[in-house]
Design a protein around this motif. Structure first.
Motif, mmCIF file in Angstrom:
data_model
loop_
_atom_site.group_PDB
_atom_site.id
_atom_site.type_symbol
_atom_site.label_atom_id
_atom_site.label_comp_id
_atom_site.label_asym_id
_atom_site.label_seq_id
_atom_site.Cartn_x
_atom_site.Cartn_y
_atom_site.Cartn_z
ATOM 1 N N TRP A 81 0.835 -1.200 0.000
ATOM 2 C CA TRP A 81 0.000 0.000 0.000
ATOM 3 C C TRP A 81 0.872 1.253 0.000
ATOM 4 C CZ3 TRP A 81 -0.376 3.850 3.774
ATOM 5 C CH2 TRP A 81 -1.439 4.759 3.597
ATOM 6 N N ASP A 84 2.600 1.732 -3.414
ATOM 7 C CA ASP A 84 1.677 2.207 -4.446
ATOM 8 C C ASP A 84 1.440 3.713 -4.347
ATOM 9 O OD1 ASP A 84 0.964 0.234 -6.261
ATOM 10 O OD2 ASP A 84 -0.509 -0.673 -4.917
ATOM 11 N N THR A 215 -11.507 -3.300 -13.137
ATOM 12 C CA THR A 215 -10.439 -4.038 -12.464
ATOM 13 C C THR A 215 -10.520 -5.528 -12.708
ATOM 14 O OG1 THR A 215 -11.796 -4.108 -10.474
ATOM 15 C CG2 THR A 215 -10.182 -2.350 -10.639
ATOM 16 N N ALA A 229 -4.447 4.282 -5.547
ATOM 17 C CA ALA A 229 -5.463 3.247 -5.336
ATOM 18 C C ALA A 229 -5.810 3.122 -3.860
ATOM 19 C CB ALA A 229 -4.954 1.905 -5.863
ATOM 20 N N THR A 234 -8.637 -1.960 -3.414
ATOM 21 C CA THR A 234 -7.752 -2.857 -4.162
ATOM 22 C C THR A 234 -7.869 -4.291 -3.645
ATOM 23 O OG1 THR A 234 -6.199 -1.045 -4.568
ATOM 24 C CG2 THR A 234 -5.366 -3.285 -4.832
ATOM 25 N N VAL A 367 -4.657 -6.089 -13.361
ATOM 26 C CA VAL A 367 -5.100 -4.966 -12.533
ATOM 27 C C VAL A 367 -4.619 -3.636 -13.099
ATOM 28 C CG1 VAL A 367 -5.086 -6.432 -10.479
ATOM 29 C CG2 VAL A 367 -3.064 -5.070 -11.032
ATOM 30 N N GLN A 371 -2.513 -0.204 -8.970
ATOM 31 C CA GLN A 371 -2.809 -1.275 -8.012
ATOM 32 C C GLN A 371 -1.775 -2.403 -8.076
ATOM 33 O OE1 GLN A 371 -6.774 -2.237 -9.491
ATOM 34 N NE2 GLN A 371 -7.714 -1.231 -7.720
ATOM 35 N N SER A 375 -1.432 -5.402 -5.464
ATOM 36 C CA SER A 375 -1.905 -6.694 -5.973
ATOM 37 C C SER A 375 -0.790 -7.727 -5.955
ATOM 38 C CB SER A 375 -2.458 -6.524 -7.391
ATOM 39 O OG SER A 375 -3.577 -5.666 -7.393
#
Length: 446
Positions: A81, A84, A215, A229, A234, A367, A371, A375
């Motif tokens: 996270w 990203d 997505t 994102a 996500t 994706v 993301q 992912s």
């Protein structure tokens, strides 16, 4: 730590691949080599560690399995996270520094408790290395070149394992197992410091299509400047997508075999087949480098070639490779001598890892660009918590359990019990191929 996008270092548009992309791939690959080298030293030097600290197979399984997996998998989610939303290169660099320092600490440990704490710290650092690297590489290489690029990147584990075997076993044989951990950890700290100067942050989604797709679409292109994102959004999209879930489960079950075998193969060959540490440094290193390395490289090439015809190749290639690997695995465990066992081990080492490049490439293309790190982290969460968490832990516990009745070959029996796991993994990838095929058929009918 804010995100930095440097247009002059961004990968070129279209199908071409610039110099910066190859430099980035090379540096990230070397970090992955160190990542896996640090991780595999425990299994390579299991016997001298056991002899020095008097720990059991079950404790070794916990160090390489559940303890490591718990921190590795769940720390990967917040790190994904964060990456990203910030500079992914800095995340990789800091992670490399953390796991390398923890590797040095492992070499200084005096008891099982200290080993466990150091091992969990290694996992904490390594959680920040791979998911951001997947996304960086995907943003440096265009569609149609990503399978090969990720295949090259995924050569890190076999090369790291081979170097760990060769240098780790050689250093341990000449000096001690502690020196091997300290030396390799020190190298990682130096690499962590120079990484931000060698790799620039690419623009997210710079090589994808201009329109944004849902997505759950097979390919989800991105806008020129993708929004950050949401964390839960996500995660929800990932687990609501049957393609991503099945790819993660199939990979995780496969890793029960690869991690279960990988964490105990050297101990099995030394204790039950009569191999010596000097033999491990040369012959086992060659088997891992040729077998695993060749398989991962070949899988990247085959993925790029066959997925142009049909996306079902992302699932069928792992299913076929595991089906062929199974008889070689059975023969390896049965082999009465270590030279014959090593020859037979080339089969599963080459074929067991087709799932890796396949699943990584599938998830990265499934994706949105903003993301991809998250992912990738979710993919690692599922497959490593299943594979890394269960595989070594189970094999070590099974070996301890069988030792009461079969003290001479408890590891052999424990490894035999992994045979049904192959069948479950094959079934999951065949299921995934049917899901992808149905989706393609539905889209073609629209």
């Amino acid at each position: 730590m804010s995100e930095t996008t440097i247009p002059s270092s961004a990968p070129p548009a279209g199908g071409s691949v610039g110099r910066n992309a190859w430099v980035a791939l090379g540096v990230l690959w070397f970090i992955y080599v160190l990542n896996f080298l640090d991780r595999q030293l425990l299994s390579i030097l299991a016997k001298p560690i056991q002899d020095a600290l008097n720990i059991t197979d079950g404790q070794l399984g916990l160090l390489g399995g559940l303890y490591f997996a718990f921190f590795y998998c769940f720390i990967a989610i917040p790190v994904g996270w964060l990456a990203d939303r910030t500079n992914r290169v800095w995340v990789v660099s800091i992670a490399c520094g953390i796991w390398s320092a923890a590797t040095v600490a492992f070499g200084l440990s005096k008891n099982f408790g200290q080993l466990a704490a150091s091992r969990m710290s290694v996992a904490f650092g390594e959680a920040g290395g791979v998911p951001p690297s997947y996304a960086i590489i995907t943003d440096y290489f265009p569609p149609g070149r990503r399978g090969m690029a990720l295949g090259i990147y995924n050569l890190g584990p076999p090369v790291g394992a081979a170097l760990g075997i060769a240098f780790g076993a050689s250093i341990a044989a000449a000096f001690s197992w502690r020196d091997a951990f300290i030396a390799i950890g020190a190298i990682g700290i130096v690499v962590a410091l120079i990484t931000p100067f060698l790799v620039k942050e690419p623009r997210r989604g710079g090589l994808d299509q201009s329109a944004v797709a849902p997505t759950d679409a097979p390919l989800a292109p991105a806008p020129a400047t993708p929004a950050k994102a949401p964390f839960w959004g996500t995660a929800k999209s990932f687990f609501a997508n049957p393609v991503l879930v099945l790819a993660s489960l199939g990979s995780g079950v496969t890793q029960i075999v690869t991690y279960g075998l990988g964490n105990f193969a050297v101990l099995f060959l030394m204790r039950e087949k009569g191999m010596q540490l000097n033999d491990v440094a040369l012959w086992y290193a060659l088997v891992v480098a040729i077998g695993m390395g060749g398989g991962i490289f070949a899988s990247g090439y085959l993925i790029d070639r066959h997925t142009k015809r049909s996306k079902t190749a992302y699932a069928l290639l792992p299913a076929i490779s595991l089906s062929i690997a199974l008889p070689f695995y059975i023969a390896f465990v049965w082999a009465p001598t270590w030279p014959l066992a090593l020859v037979l081990m080339l089969g599963p080492n080459f074929l067991n890892y087709f799932y890796l490049s396949s699943s990584v490439a599938l998830v990265q293309e499934e994706v949105r660009p903003n993301q991809r790190v998250m992912s990738g982290a979710l993919l690692l969460l599922v497959m490593n918590f299943i594979g890394m968490g269960v595989g070594p832990t189970y094999v070590g516990a099974a070996s301890d359990w069988f030792r009461t009745t079969h003290p001479e070959n408890s590891l052999q029996i424990a490894l035999y019990t992994l045979i049904p796991v192959y069948l479950v993994a094959i079934a999951l990838f065949l299921w995934l191929s049917r899901v992808i095929a149905r989706r393609l058929k539905t889209e073609a009918a629209r």
